[in-house]
Design a protein around this motif. Structure first.
Motif, short mmCIF file in Angstrom:
data_model
loop_
_atom_site.label_atom_id
_atom_site.label_comp_id
_atom_site.label_asym_id
_atom_site.label_seq_id
_atom_site.Cartn_x
_atom_site.Cartn_y
_atom_site.Cartn_z
N ALA A 234 18.14 25.29 3.37
CA ALA A 234 17.48 26.01 2.28
C ALA A 234 18.45 26.32 1.14
CB ALA A 234 16.87 27.30 2.82
N GLN A 235 19.69 26.65 1.47
CA GLN A 235 20.67 26.95 0.44
C GLN A 235 20.99 25.72 -0.41
OE1 GLN A 235 24.00 28.74 2.45
NE2 GLN A 235 22.82 30.54 3.09
N ARG A 236 20.96 24.55 0.21
CA ARG A 236 21.24 23.33 -0.55
C ARG A 236 20.00 22.86 -1.32
NH1 ARG A 236 26.23 20.32 2.47
NH2 ARG A 236 26.97 22.19 3.53
N ASN A 237 18.83 23.35 -0.91
CA ASN A 237 17.57 23.13 -1.63
C ASN A 237 17.45 21.71 -2.16
OD1 ASN A 237 15.06 23.89 -2.62
ND2 ASN A 237 15.89 24.55 -4.59
N PRO A 238 17.35 20.73 -1.28
CA PRO A 238 17.33 19.32 -1.72
C PRO A 238 16.08 18.99 -2.54
CG PRO A 238 16.64 19.48 0.56
CD PRO A 238 17.13 20.85 0.17
N ASP A 239 16.21 17.96 -3.34
CA ASP A 239 15.05 17.48 -4.10
C ASP A 239 14.03 16.80 -3.18
OD1 ASP A 239 16.12 18.15 -6.71
OD2 ASP A 239 17.48 16.45 -6.47
N VAL A 240 14.53 16.17 -2.12
CA VAL A 240 13.68 15.38 -1.22
C VAL A 240 14.09 15.64 0.22
CG1 VAL A 240 13.04 13.03 -0.52
CG2 VAL A 240 13.36 13.56 -2.95
N LEU A 241 13.10 15.68 1.10
CA LEU A 241 13.34 15.76 2.55
C LEU A 241 12.82 14.48 3.19
CD1 LEU A 241 12.23 19.43 3.21
CD2 LEU A 241 14.44 18.50 3.91
N VAL A 242 13.66 13.81 3.97
CA VAL A 242 13.23 12.69 4.80
C VAL A 242 13.13 13.20 6.22
CG1 VAL A 242 13.80 10.40 5.69
CG2 VAL A 242 14.33 10.97 3.31
N ILE A 243 11.98 13.05 6.84
CA ILE A 243 11.79 13.56 8.20
C ILE A 243 11.49 12.40 9.16
CG2 ILE A 243 11.08 15.87 7.48
CD1 ILE A 243 8.18 15.07 7.85
N ALA A 244 12.22 12.39 10.25
CA ALA A 244 12.03 11.35 11.26
C ALA A 244 10.76 11.60 12.04
CB ALA A 244 13.23 11.31 12.20
N ASP A 245 9.98 10.56 12.23
CA ASP A 245 8.75 10.63 13.02
C ASP A 245 9.01 9.98 14.37
OD1 ASP A 245 6.17 11.06 13.81
OD2 ASP A 245 5.31 9.42 12.63
N SER A 246 9.25 10.81 15.38
CA SER A 246 9.50 10.31 16.73
C SER A 246 8.32 10.65 17.62
CB SER A 246 10.78 10.94 17.31
OG SER A 246 10.97 10.53 18.64
N THR A 247 7.88 9.69 18.40
CA THR A 247 6.72 9.88 19.26
C THR A 247 7.09 9.92 20.73
OG1 THR A 247 6.33 7.49 19.29
CG2 THR A 247 5.19 8.76 17.59
N ARG A 248 8.36 10.30 21.03
CA ARG A 248 8.78 10.31 22.43
C ARG A 248 8.23 11.49 23.21
NH1 ARG A 248 15.24 11.47 21.38
NH2 ARG A 248 14.98 13.29 20.03
N GLY A 249 7.51 12.40 22.53
CA GLY A 249 6.81 13.45 23.24
C GLY A 249 7.52 14.78 23.32
N ILE A 250 8.65 14.94 22.64
CA ILE A 250 9.37 16.20 22.64
C ILE A 250 8.84 17.08 21.51
CG2 ILE A 250 11.63 17.29 22.38
CD1 ILE A 250 12.87 14.77 23.53
N ALA A 251 8.57 18.34 21.81
CA ALA A 251 8.03 19.25 20.81
C ALA A 251 8.94 19.32 19.59
CB ALA A 251 7.85 20.64 21.40
N ASP B 188 9.46 16.86 17.46
CA ASP B 188 10.03 15.56 17.09
C ASP B 188 9.15 14.76 16.13
OD1 ASP B 188 12.49 15.50 18.21
OD2 ASP B 188 12.05 14.02 19.75
N SER B 189 7.85 14.98 16.15
CA SER B 189 6.98 14.18 15.29
C SER B 189 7.07 14.65 13.85
CB SER B 189 5.53 14.28 15.77
OG SER B 189 5.01 15.57 15.49
N ALA B 190 6.70 13.77 12.94
CA ALA B 190 6.68 14.15 11.53
C ALA B 190 5.69 15.27 11.27
CB ALA B 190 6.35 12.93 10.67
N ALA B 191 4.57 15.24 11.99
CA ALA B 191 3.56 16.29 11.82
C ALA B 191 4.12 17.65 12.24
CB ALA B 191 2.32 15.95 12.64
N ASP B 192 4.85 17.68 13.36
CA ASP B 192 5.46 18.94 13.81
C ASP B 192 6.48 19.45 12.80
OD1 ASP B 192 3.97 18.87 16.11
OD2 ASP B 192 5.61 18.27 17.43
N LYS B 193 7.30 18.54 12.28
CA LYS B 193 8.32 18.95 11.32
C LYS B 193 7.68 19.48 10.03
CE LYS B 193 11.99 15.75 12.82
NZ LYS B 193 11.32 14.97 13.87
N ARG B 194 6.67 18.78 9.56
CA ARG B 194 5.99 19.22 8.33
C ARG B 194 5.34 20.59 8.55
NH1 ARG B 194 4.01 16.79 3.65
NH2 ARG B 194 4.58 14.69 4.37
#
Length: 334
Positions: free
Chosen positions: A256-273, A275-281
């Motif tokens: 948050a302090q670095r407040n990036p212009d863009v966030l890239v989020i990894a979408d992993s479907t291995r089943g760990i809470a 990890d998915s892009a939906a969970d991160k978003r």
């Protein structure tokens, strides 16, 4: 202070080679040709006197690499799928026996009588998995490990598309399908050439790459991995380029302090809470701290398959999508 992760915690990827006598097979076939390959794979010499016909891939990255080279009929087993298989490989993947949902054991590997074992992760050759590469080599089974994750970290190759191209070429030579390897390398190089020739962004956006979390803490890309290379090639800057690691644990406050212009989020479907892009978003938009970041407020979030963030045959697709999205964001701001 950021914690630098052990390589076994985040799956990431090549080797120096000396090759002799390699004839290519006829186009459209995968039948082995006469060949000999003498390879230094992460400090262990591998002698492959004939192209393998009973290969085992220990993880998804290795599996997709061989499928990209048209070698499905030379594969007798695969394992450890962490993500959705690339659409271009899905049909062939269904025809390869899955030996284990994670890493197969030493016994499971040896009972298949393989003539090559290949992994992009050093953890695949641990005591609870296939066993040491030295033991496999002593049994006459070449054990190929990608140079992006050597057991000896001093042997790890610099991350980048040159390293991926080298691995493609090396494996194509081992299997006697050099023409396919050359075509695949040329195809990926064309993407890099097109990107270099494209109109530059009006301003280099700062980017945070969010891979996953450990005990709730985010894992972000530092300066020594492929994500940092892709950032530069796409015309951006890595907000955590001061971290001398491929991936490191930080805090949400750090991001948050670095407040990036863009966030890239990894979408992993291995089943760990988480990890998915939906969970991160969902977390980013609901958390009191992260929801105030400009990238979240303006929805400058790019989901990419986790498999493509690790050096692999599919990483070029992540680079293309990153570049396309950054140009779209720039256009929306004009």
């Amino acid at each position: 202070m950021a914690m630098i992760l052990n390589k076994a915690m985040i799956p990431l990827v090549a080797s120096a080679l000396v090759l002799t006598a390699c004839a290519s097979p006829a186009a459209g076939t995968s039948s082995p040709s006469a060949a000999a390959a003498h390879i230094d794979s992460c400090g262990i010499t591998l002698d492959v006197t004939t192209p393998p016909t009973r290969a085992i891939t220990m993880d998804q990255g290795a599996t997709e690499m061989l499928l990209a080279l048209g070698l499905r009929d030379r594969m007798i087993g695969t394992a450890y799928r962490t993500d959705v298989i690339g659409a271009e490989f899905a049909d062939d993947y269904k025809q390869v026996p899955v030996l284990s949902p994670q890493y197969p054991t030493t016994e499971q590997v040896r009972e298949q009588n393989p003539d090559l074992v290949y992994s992009m992760r050093s953890s695949a050759f641990g005591p609870d998995a296939a066993g040491s590469r030295k033991d496999l080599v002593a049994l006459g089974v070449p054990a190929y490990l990608s140079s992006n994750d050597c057991e000896d970290q001093s042997l790890i190759a610099p991350a980048g598309f040159d390293q991926i191209s080298h691995e493609i070429t090396e494996l194509a030579t081992i299997f006697g399908v050099q023409e396919r390897g050359a075509a695949l390398v040329a195809k990926q190089q064309q993407v890099l050439d097109d990107l270099a020739a494209a109109k530059p962004l009006p301003k280099a956006p700062s980017i945070v790459w969010l891979y996953s979390t450990i005990n709730g803490s985010p894992i972000v890309a530092g300066s020594t991995g492929l994500a940092n290379v892709m950032t530069t090639l796409a015309g951006g800057t890595n907000a955590f380029s001061d971290l001398k690691s491929q991936w490191s644990e930080v805090s949400w406050d750090d991001i948050a302090q670095r407040n990036p212009d863009v966030l890239v989020i990894a979408d992993s479907t291995r089943g760990i809470a988480g990890d998915s892009a939906a969970d991160k978003r969902a977390f980013l938009t609901s958390d009191a701290v992260t929801s105030k970041m400009s990238a979240v407020l303006d929805d400058r979030i790019i989901p990419l398959p986790a498999t493509e963030l690790d050096p692999s045959v599919r990483s070029i697709q992540a680079l293309q999508q990153l570049s396309t999205s950054l140009h779209a964001f720039a256009g929306a701001q004009q």
